[in-house]
Design a protein around this motif. Structure first.
Motif, PDB file in Angstrom:
ATOM      1  N   THR A  92     -20.724   9.497   2.979  1.00  0.00           N
ATOM      2  CA  THR A  92     -20.087   8.911   4.166  1.00  0.00           C
ATOM      3  C   THR A  92     -20.274   9.866   5.337  1.00  0.00           C
ATOM      4  O   THR A  92     -19.775  11.005   5.305  1.00  0.00           O
ATOM      5  CB  THR A  92     -18.588   8.657   3.933  1.00  0.00           C
ATOM      6  OG1 THR A  92     -18.433   7.803   2.788  1.00  0.00           O
ATOM      7  CG2 THR A  92     -17.953   7.999   5.139  1.00  0.00           C
ATOM      8  N   GLY A  97     -19.853   4.882  13.528  1.00  0.00           N
ATOM      9  CA  GLY A  97     -20.386   3.691  12.870  1.00  0.00           C
ATOM     10  C   GLY A  97     -20.060   3.587  11.403  1.00  0.00           C
ATOM     11  O   GLY A  97     -20.489   2.635  10.734  1.00  0.00           O
ATOM     12  N   LYS A  98     -19.329   4.557  10.860  1.00  0.00           N
ATOM     13  CA  LYS A  98     -18.948   4.539   9.447  1.00  0.00           C
ATOM     14  C   LYS A  98     -20.166   4.350   8.536  1.00  0.00           C
ATOM     15  O   LYS A  98     -20.160   3.518   7.619  1.00  0.00           O
ATOM     16  CB  LYS A  98     -17.919   3.447   9.184  1.00  0.00           C
ATOM     17  CG  LYS A  98     -16.648   3.592   9.999  1.00  0.00           C
ATOM     18  CD  LYS A  98     -15.665   2.462   9.733  1.00  0.00           C
ATOM     19  CE  LYS A  98     -14.406   2.601  10.560  1.00  0.00           C
ATOM     20  NZ  LYS A  98     -13.468   1.477  10.356  1.00  0.00           N
ATOM     21  N   THR A  99     -21.198   5.104   8.812  1.00  0.00           N
ATOM     22  CA  THR A  99     -22.423   4.985   8.017  1.00  0.00           C
ATOM     23  C   THR A  99     -22.169   5.435   6.587  1.00  0.00           C
ATOM     24  O   THR A  99     -21.634   6.526   6.360  1.00  0.00           O
ATOM     25  CB  THR A  99     -23.542   5.840   8.643  1.00  0.00           C
ATOM     26  OG1 THR A  99     -23.753   5.410   9.983  1.00  0.00           O
ATOM     27  CG2 THR A  99     -24.831   5.689   7.845  1.00  0.00           C
ATOM     28  N   THR A 100     -22.573   4.583   5.643  1.00  0.00           N
ATOM     29  CA  THR A 100     -22.386   4.885   4.220  1.00  0.00           C
ATOM     30  C   THR A 100     -23.715   4.702   3.503  1.00  0.00           C
ATOM     31  O   THR A 100     -24.402   3.690   3.686  1.00  0.00           O
ATOM     32  CB  THR A 100     -21.329   3.970   3.591  1.00  0.00           C
ATOM     33  OG1 THR A 100     -20.098   4.111   4.304  1.00  0.00           O
ATOM     34  CG2 THR A 100     -21.097   4.336   2.130  1.00  0.00           C
ATOM     35  N   ALA A 125     -27.560   1.222   2.181  1.00  0.00           N
ATOM     36  CA  ALA A 125     -26.905   1.844   3.334  1.00  0.00           C
ATOM     37  C   ALA A 125     -26.267   0.763   4.183  1.00  0.00           C
ATOM     38  O   ALA A 125     -26.715  -0.393   4.195  1.00  0.00           O
ATOM     39  CB  ALA A 125     -27.908   2.651   4.162  1.00  0.00           C
ATOM     40  N   SER A 126     -25.211   1.149   4.894  1.00  0.00           N
ATOM     41  CA  SER A 126     -24.563   0.223   5.822  1.00  0.00           C
ATOM     42  C   SER A 126     -24.112   0.990   7.062  1.00  0.00           C
ATOM     43  O   SER A 126     -23.800   2.193   6.997  1.00  0.00           O
ATOM     44  CB  SER A 126     -23.357  -0.467   5.160  1.00  0.00           C
ATOM     45  OG  SER A 126     -22.335   0.484   4.898  1.00  0.00           O
ATOM     46  N   HIS A 127     -24.112   0.285   8.201  1.00  0.00           N
ATOM     47  CA  HIS A 127     -23.710   0.900   9.464  1.00  0.00           C
ATOM     48  C   HIS A 127     -23.101  -0.181  10.349  1.00  0.00           C
ATOM     49  O   HIS A 127     -23.572  -1.328  10.345  1.00  0.00           O
ATOM     50  CB  HIS A 127     -24.916   1.539  10.172  1.00  0.00           C
ATOM     51  CG  HIS A 127     -24.559   2.259  11.431  1.00  0.00           C
ATOM     52  ND1 HIS A 127     -24.047   3.534  11.456  1.00  0.00           N
ATOM     53  CD2 HIS A 127     -24.641   1.870  12.738  1.00  0.00           C
ATOM     54  CE1 HIS A 127     -23.838   3.911  12.707  1.00  0.00           C
ATOM     55  NE2 HIS A 127     -24.179   2.914  13.506  1.00  0.00           N
ATOM     56  N   THR A 128     -22.072   0.188  11.102  1.00  0.00           N
ATOM     57  CA  THR A 128     -21.376  -0.771  11.954  1.00  0.00           C
ATOM     58  C   THR A 128     -21.550  -0.393  13.422  1.00  0.00           C
ATOM     59  O   THR A 128     -21.275   0.757  13.805  1.00  0.00           O
ATOM     60  CB  THR A 128     -19.876  -0.835  11.614  1.00  0.00           C
ATOM     61  OG1 THR A 128     -19.719  -1.196  10.239  1.00  0.00           O
ATOM     62  CG2 THR A 128     -19.161  -1.846  12.487  1.00  0.00           C
ATOM     63  N   ASN A 297     -26.587  -3.787   6.910  1.00  0.00           N
ATOM     64  CA  ASN A 297     -26.671  -3.182   5.580  1.00  0.00           C
ATOM     65  C   ASN A 297     -27.965  -3.622   4.912  1.00  0.00           C
ATOM     66  O   ASN A 297     -28.539  -4.663   5.245  1.00  0.00           O
ATOM     67  CB  ASN A 297     -25.455  -3.528   4.712  1.00  0.00           C
ATOM     68  CG  ASN A 297     -25.190  -5.022   4.649  1.00  0.00           C
ATOM     69  OD1 ASN A 297     -26.033  -5.773   4.163  1.00  0.00           O
ATOM     70  ND2 ASN A 297     -24.037  -5.458   5.152  1.00  0.00           N
TER      71      ASN A 297
END
Length: 468
Positions: A92, A97-100, A125-128, A297
């Motif tokens: 994390t 953007g809370k990239t995970t 991966a995911s990003h907001t 994502n």
């Protein structure tokens, strides 16, 4: 030479009024601050608040989570099969953007004769992305508010403590002054009565004699009451300062330089921070209705085994969200290693609602807007109170300076009068009583000066308190 003689006389009088074990005022204050349990508690409270602020200001760091999965051993048809649900690691990133990022081995398996094996690794991966107001300043504003409150409370309490000490010292000195004045008045009454009897100006059975006797008794009662009051003042000082009263000396002149700050002080600053917090809360609430977020994502996974079903899967998706609308589009595909074929897939979905909480949301916004207006009014009120207090303080400073200057003139006159009486006494033109009376007035002047200086130091504390 004339001024040096005056100073010498004043020093002799002051030496007679100050106990031999007297403590300089600044040393007395320092000792009281060090021994006061109240000040120690305040120091601990301040440090605790500052530590809390420090902890709240620590920035987020890279977060790593590791999952080992479950390992299973199974006996089947003469073979042992070992399998695991897979090891997963999640990263994390400390960004808005809370990239995970997730990395996994996937499910794995192998049998004892080594005729079968499988592994399914994957990474995703995911990003907001947020469109609108995202600057949440509440944390920094609250930290600043806590810091200002802790420091101003400590400094104000410290000033209040020293002001209480000044007041207690002033009460003791005023009590000493009253005792000395009453003792002199009593001695004068007794001497006058004895002289009148010796000169046969009055008889012991006359009304004049009884009146003087009554006046002496009143003075004796007053003196006894003052001495009882002194015992109470001594106990109060010990409780406040943490040590016994031994007298005081070297009372400095106060520093009364003061310039008002158009921005106010910490009290005004706290109201300003409260206003900023109210505005921030309103802005964040409005952002809930207007902000849009885009969640991206995607991931890749593969399967490898001894069976002919190995393949590679990939996917990517984007989701657009707001308070009333949600739309999602995704693309995925699978590639089969054996057949060398690729199977793509496209998905689209969406939803909409008419915001059934529209009325309550409007009321919430109105409430927050009212809180902003209330906070702004409180800020303006605090600023006006500061400016009014500053004007009053400037007036009090001018009044103290006049009182101090007038008393200095009176002291110069009484010193000159004492010197004159001493000269006349040496020439036989004045009595010892005249010299004693003049010396007593100088002694009383020293007590009065101490009280004026203590009042000035209390005024200096008011200046500092207004500047906090």
């Amino acid at each position: 030479m004339h001024n040096q003689r005056r100073l010498a006389v004043l020093c002799l009088v002051l030496a007679a009024t100050v106990p031999l074990t007297a403590i300089p005022l600044q040393d007395l204050i320092t000792q009281a601050l060090a021994e006061s349990t109240n000040m120690k508690d305040l120091e601990y409270s301040k440090q605790k608040a500052l530590l809390t602020v420090g902890l709240n200001q620590v920035e987020d760091e890279l977060g790593i989570a590791v999952g080992s999965g479950e390992v299973t051993a199974t006996y089947n048809s003469g073979n042992y099969v070992f399998s695991t649900s897979g090891t997963n690691v999640a990263f994390t990133l400390p960004n808005d953007g809370k990239t995970t990022i997730n990395v996994s081995t996937g499910a794995m398996g192998i049998d004892a004769p080594y005729s079968y094996s499988s592994i399914s690794p994957s990474v995703s991966a995911s990003h907001t992305l947020t469109y609108g107001y995202t600057a949440d300043n509440q944390k920094s504003l609250l930290n600043r508010q806590t810091e200002v409150l802790a420091l101003s409370t400590y400094d104000s309490s410290k000033l209040n403590f020293t002001t209480s000490l000044y007041s207690q010292i002033d009460s003791l000195l005023e009590n000493e002054k009253s005792i000395k004045q009453t003792e002199k008045d009593l001695a004068d009454l007794q001497t006058s009565l004895q002289q009148n009897l010796s000169l046969k100006l009055i008889r012991s059975d006359s009304l004049a004699y009884q009146a003087q006797e009554q006046a002496i008794k009143v003075k004796e009662a007053t003196l006894a009451n003052l001495q009882s009051t002194r015992e109470l003042l001594l106990r109060q000082f010990s409780l406040l300062a943490g040590f016994a009263w031994e007298g005081v000396e070297a009372i400095p002149e106060p520093n009364l330089s003061f310039t008002s700050n158009p921005m106010g002080n910490s009290s005004v600053l706290l109201k300003s921070l409260a206003l900023d917090l109210a505005k921030e809360e309103l802005a964040l609430k409005k952002a809930e209705f207007t902000n849009k977020s885009l969640v991206l994502n995607g991931g890749v996974s593969s399967s490898h085994s001894s069976s002919p079903t190995d393949g590679l899967s990939a996917s990517a998706a984007a989701t657009l969200q707001s308070k009333n609308l949600s739309a999602k589009a995704g693309l995925s595909g699978t590639y089969n290693y054996s057949t060398k074929t690729f199977s793509p897939s496209l998905t689209v979905s969406g939803s909409w609602n008419n915001n059934k909480t529209l009325a309550s949301d409007a009321l919430t916004l109105q409430k927050l807007e009212n809180e902003v207006l209330i906070a702004e009014l409180a800020y303006q009120t605090a600023l006006n109170e500061y400016l009014q207090n500053a004007a009053t303080l400037e007036s009090n400073i001018a009044a103290w300076k006049m009182t101090h200057a007038l008393h200095r003139q009176s002291m110069d006159y009484n010193l000159a009068l004492l010197k004159q009486q001493q000269t006349l006494f040496e020439k036989g033109l004045a009595t010892k009583a005249d010299v004693d009376d003049a010396a007593f007035n100088v002694e009383i002047d020293a007590y009065t000066l101490s009280s004026i200086l203590l009042d000035g130091l209390k005024l200096e504390n008011q200046i500092r308190a207004l500047q906090i």
